[in-house]
Write a protein that holds these residues in place. Structure first.
Motif, mmCIF file in Angstrom:
data_model
loop_
_atom_site.group_PDB
_atom_site.id
_atom_site.type_symbol
_atom_site.label_atom_id
_atom_site.label_comp_id
_atom_site.label_asym_id
_atom_site.label_seq_id
_atom_site.Cartn_x
_atom_site.Cartn_y
_atom_site.Cartn_z
ATOM 1 N N UNK A 40 165.061 59.509 104.712
ATOM 2 C CA UNK A 40 165.298 60.695 105.632
ATOM 3 C C UNK A 40 165.759 60.307 107.070
ATOM 4 N N UNK A 41 164.777 59.411 107.641
ATOM 5 C CA UNK A 41 164.798 58.901 109.079
ATOM 6 C C UNK A 41 166.272 57.801 109.042
ATOM 7 N N UNK A 42 166.323 57.252 108.202
ATOM 8 C CA UNK A 42 167.516 56.204 108.145
ATOM 9 C C UNK A 42 168.840 57.000 108.079
ATOM 10 N N UNK A 43 168.904 58.187 107.194
ATOM 11 C CA UNK A 43 169.849 59.003 107.254
ATOM 12 C C UNK A 43 170.287 59.691 108.552
ATOM 13 N N UNK A 44 169.257 60.022 109.067
ATOM 14 C CA UNK A 44 169.367 60.850 110.488
ATOM 15 C C UNK A 44 169.420 60.064 111.606
ATOM 16 N N UNK A 45 169.004 58.908 111.402
ATOM 17 C CA UNK A 45 168.931 57.826 112.535
ATOM 18 C C UNK A 45 167.904 58.322 113.682
ATOM 19 N N UNK A 46 166.717 58.924 113.231
ATOM 20 C CA UNK A 46 165.822 59.231 114.206
ATOM 21 C C UNK A 46 164.346 58.897 113.479
ATOM 22 N N UNK A 47 163.272 58.545 114.254
ATOM 23 C CA UNK A 47 161.992 58.342 113.783
ATOM 24 C C UNK A 47 161.505 60.141 113.529
ATOM 25 N N UNK A 48 160.947 60.440 112.628
ATOM 26 C CA UNK A 48 160.616 61.836 112.274
ATOM 27 C C UNK A 48 159.039 61.952 112.467
ATOM 28 N N UNK A 49 158.219 61.293 111.862
ATOM 29 C CA UNK A 49 157.035 61.229 111.736
ATOM 30 C C UNK A 49 156.251 60.016 112.459
ATOM 31 N N UNK A 50 155.569 60.247 113.571
ATOM 32 C CA UNK A 50 154.337 59.366 114.176
ATOM 33 C C UNK A 50 153.271 59.100 113.055
ATOM 34 N N UNK A 51 153.215 57.918 112.427
ATOM 35 C CA UNK A 51 151.961 57.586 111.402
ATOM 36 C C UNK A 51 150.872 57.743 112.300
ATOM 37 N N UNK A 52 150.133 58.486 112.495
ATOM 38 C CA UNK A 52 148.752 58.516 113.221
ATOM 39 C C UNK A 52 147.646 59.397 112.139
ATOM 40 N N UNK A 53 146.668 59.597 112.692
ATOM 41 C CA UNK A 53 145.630 60.421 112.058
ATOM 42 C C UNK A 53 145.169 61.659 112.768
ATOM 43 N N UNK A 54 145.532 62.888 112.659
ATOM 44 C CA UNK A 54 146.541 63.274 111.678
ATOM 45 C C UNK A 54 148.124 62.785 112.235
ATOM 46 N N UNK A 55 149.021 62.875 111.145
ATOM 47 C CA UNK A 55 150.402 62.559 111.556
ATOM 48 C C UNK A 55 150.955 63.921 112.533
ATOM 49 N N UNK A 56 151.970 63.339 113.286
ATOM 50 C CA UNK A 56 152.738 64.419 114.090
ATOM 51 C C UNK A 56 154.243 64.050 114.155
ATOM 52 N N UNK A 57 154.882 65.190 114.428
ATOM 53 C CA UNK A 57 156.176 65.153 114.285
ATOM 54 C C UNK A 57 156.920 64.683 115.728
ATOM 55 N N UNK A 58 157.914 63.953 115.859
ATOM 56 C CA UNK A 58 158.514 63.610 116.895
ATOM 57 C C UNK A 58 159.375 64.780 117.524
ATOM 58 N N UNK A 59 160.034 64.616 118.666
ATOM 59 C CA UNK A 59 160.805 65.688 119.059
ATOM 60 C C UNK A 59 161.883 65.849 118.115
ATOM 61 N N UNK A 60 162.430 64.726 117.426
ATOM 62 C CA UNK A 60 163.633 65.208 116.565
ATOM 63 C C UNK A 60 163.034 65.602 115.098
ATOM 64 N N UNK A 61 161.988 65.330 115.047
ATOM 65 C CA UNK A 61 161.029 65.839 113.537
ATOM 66 C C UNK A 61 160.902 67.439 114.163
ATOM 67 N N UNK A 62 160.731 67.579 115.224
ATOM 68 C CA UNK A 62 160.276 69.147 115.443
ATOM 69 C C UNK A 62 161.636 70.130 115.227
ATOM 70 N N UNK A 63 162.860 69.698 115.442
ATOM 71 C CA UNK A 63 164.056 70.214 115.384
ATOM 72 C C UNK A 63 164.289 70.319 114.060
ATOM 73 N N UNK A 64 163.912 69.264 113.255
ATOM 74 C CA UNK A 64 164.152 69.494 111.724
ATOM 75 C C UNK A 64 163.287 70.214 111.182
ATOM 76 N N UNK A 65 161.678 70.487 111.539
ATOM 77 C CA UNK A 65 160.801 71.171 111.193
ATOM 78 C C UNK A 65 160.936 72.638 111.184
ATOM 79 N N UNK A 66 161.561 72.976 112.438
ATOM 80 C CA UNK A 66 161.925 74.408 112.596
ATOM 81 C C UNK A 66 163.368 74.819 111.844
ATOM 82 N N UNK A 67 164.128 74.047 111.712
ATOM 83 C CA UNK A 67 165.374 74.391 110.730
ATOM 84 C C UNK A 67 164.945 74.406 109.376
ATOM 85 N N UNK A 68 163.971 73.483 108.916
ATOM 86 C CA UNK A 68 163.483 73.744 107.544
ATOM 87 C C UNK A 68 162.530 75.086 107.221
#
Length: 298
Positions: A40-68
């Motif tokens: 999905x990140x490759x298709x959209x051309x953006x990093x969506x999830x920062x792999x941490x504990x806990x994981x968090x969404x990036x700014x681009x990921x936040x936009x996708x999260x709101x849409x979904x």
């Protein structure tokens, strides 16, 4: 076009905060979740999830999260409207249009057992019985009680029974306003009680039998079935009340039927879609079996 499986994986990680927990929710492996999100990140051309504990969404990921999340809410609302199933509980919600007289007298007592047994909650819209079918046509309700005998396309209109209306007043009111009987002249100065400007029962009768329009005599508009009846009980005017509501008062002479010749029977129909949800099917069965019996209990 977004890939639904990839979006589900992203949504699960964003909401659960973990690839492992997301995998449990989706019943797949954590590596499969990783692969779907990477795609999905490759298709959209953006990093969506920062792999941490806990994981968090990036700014681009936040936009996708709101849409979904918005899309999911729209889908839930659509399914709820079509099936009546509430996503947050085991209850079904049905949107029903009814006339006020039916609601005040027989409707809820007729449906009581079915509503409780089948876990159905009602969202009721109240309008004149000549207008309720328009709410069904507009898609605002799942079914309605109406005087309209003809069903619209893909719907059925099934007879429920008749409500009998009588022109009544208190004995004291009759003695004051109609001491020598009812005629055209004393009707011009006698207050009437009418539900609202859509209610044609009273006005049509007075026009037909006495040639008077509503502009030529004093009248109250009281658009509440209970308050309407109360207005007649306390002598504010005379009017048409359903027999079901006033049968006992006629027997005890608290009310007098002042024009027996204008007694009116209103046939009611249950309008619903040919293809119904299970909950609406059960409600329909109850109404068709019991409504006419209830309406005839005066």
């Amino acid at each position: 076009m977004l890939n639904s499986k990839q979006c589900d994986a992203f949504l699960a990680v964003a909401e659960m905060g973990s690839f492992d927990l997301a995998a449990e929710r989706l019943c797949i492996t954590a590596s499969a979740v990783t692969l779907r999100i990477q795609s999905l990140e490759k298709t959209l051309g953006h990093l969506l999830i920062v792999r941490e504990r806990p994981c968090r969404v990036t700014q681009a990921g936040q936009s996708l999260l709101h849409y979904l999340q918005h899309t999911r809410r729209l889908e839930q609302n659509l399914l709820q409207d079509l099936t009546g199933q509430l996503t947050s509980s085991s209850f079904y919600r049905l949107n029903i249009a009814t006339n006020d007289d039916s609601l005040t007298t027989w409707l809820l007592s007729t449906l009581q057992e079915t509503l409780i047994r089948e876990k159905i909650v009602l969202h009721l819209k109240v309008d004149d019985q000549t207008q309720t079918h328009h709410l069904l046509e507009a898609g605002l309700v799942n079914a309605c009680i109406s005087t309209e005998a003809i069903a619209m396309k893909d719907c059925l209109a099934e007879p429920l029974g008749t409500m009998t209306y009588r022109m009544v007043a208190t004995p004291q009111f009759v003695q004051k306003w109609f001491p020598n009987g009812i005629n055209r002249e004393n009707l011009k100065v006698t207050p009437a009680v009418i539900y609202n400007d859509k209610d044609q029962i009273h006005t049509d009768i007075i026009l037909k039998h006495y040639g008077l329009t509503s502009e030529t005599y004093p009248h109250h508009y009281i658009p509440s079935a209970n308050a309407f009846a109360e207005a007649i009980y306390i002598g504010l005017g005379f009017g048409m009340l359903p027999e079901y509501q006033i049968g006992s008062r006629l027997k005890t002479l608290e009310l007098i039927e002042i024009l027996p010749q204008v007694r009116t029977e209103i046939m009611l129909y249950w309008h619903h879609w040919k293809r119904q949800s299970i909950a609406l099917e059960k409600l329909t069965t109850t109404l068709l079996q019991k409504a006419h019996l209830k309406m005839n209990q005066a």
